[in-house]
Write an enzyme that holds these catalytic residues in place. Structure first.
Site, mmCIF file in Angstrom:
data_model
loop_
_atom_site.group_PDB
_atom_site.id
_atom_site.type_symbol
_atom_site.label_atom_id
_atom_site.label_comp_id
_atom_site.label_asym_id
_atom_site.label_seq_id
_atom_site.Cartn_x
_atom_site.Cartn_y
_atom_site.Cartn_z
ATOM 1 N N ARG A 1 -45.967 46.726 -55.059
ATOM 2 C CA ARG A 1 -46.210 45.361 -54.786
ATOM 3 C C ARG A 1 -45.012 45.133 -53.559
ATOM 4 O O ARG A 1 -43.860 45.273 -54.220
ATOM 5 C CB ARG A 1 -46.268 44.353 -55.668
ATOM 6 C CG ARG A 1 -45.962 42.901 -55.415
ATOM 7 C CD ARG A 1 -46.218 41.827 -56.439
ATOM 8 N NE ARG A 1 -47.703 41.834 -56.766
ATOM 9 C CZ ARG A 1 -47.956 40.997 -57.397
ATOM 10 N NH1 ARG A 1 -47.430 39.706 -57.989
ATOM 11 N NH2 ARG A 1 -49.529 40.809 -57.696
ATOM 12 N N HIS B 1 -54.399 41.882 -50.857
ATOM 13 C CA HIS B 1 -54.377 42.049 -52.527
ATOM 14 C C HIS B 1 -55.810 42.690 -52.960
ATOM 15 O O HIS B 1 -56.603 42.000 -53.200
ATOM 16 C CB HIS B 1 -54.168 40.713 -52.924
ATOM 17 C CG HIS B 1 -53.531 40.706 -54.284
ATOM 18 N ND1 HIS B 1 -53.498 41.992 -55.120
ATOM 19 C CD2 HIS B 1 -53.300 39.589 -55.218
ATOM 20 C CE1 HIS B 1 -53.036 41.699 -56.179
ATOM 21 N NE2 HIS B 1 -52.762 40.418 -56.231
ATOM 22 N N CYS C 1 -57.058 32.986 -57.908
ATOM 23 C CA CYS C 1 -56.186 34.390 -58.447
ATOM 24 C C CYS C 1 -55.319 34.191 -59.493
ATOM 25 O O CYS C 1 -54.916 35.089 -60.233
ATOM 26 C CB CYS C 1 -55.986 35.127 -57.378
ATOM 27 S SG CYS C 1 -54.277 34.297 -56.362
ATOM 28 N N ASP D 1 -56.358 29.487 -53.029
ATOM 29 C CA ASP D 1 -54.766 30.043 -53.617
ATOM 30 C C ASP D 1 -53.724 29.256 -53.356
ATOM 31 O O ASP D 1 -53.743 28.105 -52.737
ATOM 32 C CB ASP D 1 -54.773 31.639 -53.148
ATOM 33 C CG ASP D 1 -53.461 32.422 -53.557
ATOM 34 O OD1 ASP D 1 -52.992 31.954 -54.768
ATOM 35 O OD2 ASP D 1 -53.212 33.408 -52.912
ATOM 36 N N ARG E 1 -59.379 41.355 -64.088
ATOM 37 C CA ARG E 1 -58.363 42.395 -63.347
ATOM 38 C C ARG E 1 -58.279 43.737 -64.058
ATOM 39 O O ARG E 1 -58.290 44.857 -63.586
ATOM 40 C CB ARG E 1 -57.223 41.887 -63.224
ATOM 41 C CG ARG E 1 -57.100 40.397 -62.314
ATOM 42 C CD ARG E 1 -57.079 40.925 -60.763
ATOM 43 N NE ARG E 1 -55.964 41.964 -60.301
ATOM 44 C CZ ARG E 1 -54.839 41.790 -59.936
ATOM 45 N NH1 ARG E 1 -54.395 40.531 -59.916
ATOM 46 N NH2 ARG E 1 -53.888 42.748 -59.482
ATOM 47 N N GLN F 1 -56.953 42.416 -56.398
ATOM 48 C CA GLN F 1 -57.462 41.187 -56.825
ATOM 49 C C GLN F 1 -59.013 40.846 -56.101
ATOM 50 O O GLN F 1 -59.903 40.465 -57.059
ATOM 51 C CB GLN F 1 -56.718 40.125 -56.012
ATOM 52 C CG GLN F 1 -57.068 38.625 -56.406
ATOM 53 C CD GLN F 1 -56.829 38.295 -57.918
ATOM 54 O OE1 GLN F 1 -55.786 38.592 -58.406
ATOM 55 N NE2 GLN F 1 -57.892 37.894 -58.526
#
Ligand code: CP
Ligand code: NVA
Length: 314
Positions: free
Chosen positions: A109, A136, A273, A233, A301, A139
């Site tokens: 990340r 991402h 998310c 988001d 996830r 996700q």
């Protein structure tokens, strides 16, 4: 026919064909079903290790990957970038070379997306993007899995609407995932908050040939009309804290409220998310309301990443 995905990097999801993406999602359905039936450990990655480098905080990504690796019979190592020699100037190239002598996969990340490209270039084990400023993919993989679980396997039949920051990393990956599967995504964002040009280019190259379409509708009330899926988001992503005031001002009309949700289809689902900034991009009555599937979405996830790990880790 999907041949082996072993060794494949996952930086944007465009590493996969439509068929391969569907195969990963089918595998996720299978892993989830077996997990819910009580089969907790499926040791297809016994003895394998995943290194997880984090330049930014994480709850879901860290814990879903860590538990996924253990339930696959392997293990995961949490590595804070600030505690690696990277922080003292060891290069990404050298870090990639060394880590790939110890582990079977690297998840990272990062702030700048190019760092993942560099890691992948110098690593001899697969590199997975655990979120960058631009993408991402893990996700989005689990989001399309959730959409299929809640709605239909044929995402091209759905109206999927994203309301908020059109330059958001989670949206970028959702656009690519939905587009690779031949679906349409409607983005409602203010001027100056459009998808990043590099993502639009990827979309044109990989998603559009599969029938993928995205459109921008500035008016959130028009955009949400007839929506099956409503997604948002945060307005301020990690690393954008200095822009907080301007973003809050510009994105104010794009808050997902009950009034807005009432314009979607009656059986529409609300997705996020997470983490959410309650009261900012979404109100409590929506995220805690009848539309919300955010907790199942978060759970997925783990199932989706198990499928991905089992398929790509050699
Ligand atoms: N959605 C997501 O990636 O959450 P974390 O930042 O908690 O990992
Ligand atoms: N767009 C958010 C997603 C967090 C999972 C961020 O980058 O901070």
């Amino acid at each position: 026919m999907v041949t082996s995905l072993k060794g494949r990097d996952v930086l944007t999801l465009t590493e996969f064909s439509r068929e391969e993406l569907l195969f990963i999602i089918d595998t996720a359905f299978n892993f989830k079903q077996r997990y819910l039936a009580g089969e907790r450990v499926i040791p297809v990655l016994a003895g394998r290790h995943l290194a997880m480098i984090f330049e930014k905080p994480s709850t879901r990504t860290r814990i879903s990957f860590e538990t996924a690796m253990r339930e696959l019979g392997g293990d995961a190592l949490y590595l804070s970038a600030s505690e690696l020699q990277l922080a003292r100037g060891e290069t990404i190239e050298d870090t990639a070379r060394v880590l790939s002598r110890y582990v079977d996969g690297i998840m990272a990340r990062v702030y700048e997306h190019w760092k993942l490209e560099r890691l992948a270039e110098y690593s001899r084990v697969p590199v997975i993007n655990g979120l960058s400023d631009l993408h991402h993919p893990c996700q989005a993989l689990s989001d399309v899995f959730t959409i299929m679980e809640k709605k239909t396997r044929d995402v091209s039949k759905l109206k999927i609407v994203f309301i908020g920051d059109g330059g958001d990393n989670v949206l970028h990956s959702l656009m690519l995932a939905v587009g690779l599967l031949g679906g349409r995504i409607t983005i409602s964002s203010p001027r100056g908050y459009e998808p990043h040009p590099s993502v639009v280019k990827l979309f044109e190259e990989y998603a559009a040939p599969n029938g993928g379409v995205f459109e921008i509708e500035r008016d959130p009330y028009k955009a949400i009309e007839g929506a099956d899926v409503v997604y948002t988001d945060v307005w301020v992503s990690m690393g954008q804290e200095k822009e907080r005031e301007k973003r809050a001002r510009d994105l104010e009309p794009y808050r997902v409220t009950v009034d807005l949700m009432m314009r979607a289809k009656p059986d529409a689902v609300f997705m996020h998310c997470l983490p959410a900034k309650r009261g900012e991009e979404v109100v409590n009555e929506v995220i805690d309301g009848k539309w919300s599937v955010v907790w199942d979405q978060a759970e997925n996830r783990k199932h989706a990443q198990k499928a991905l790990l089992a398929l790509i880790i050699p």
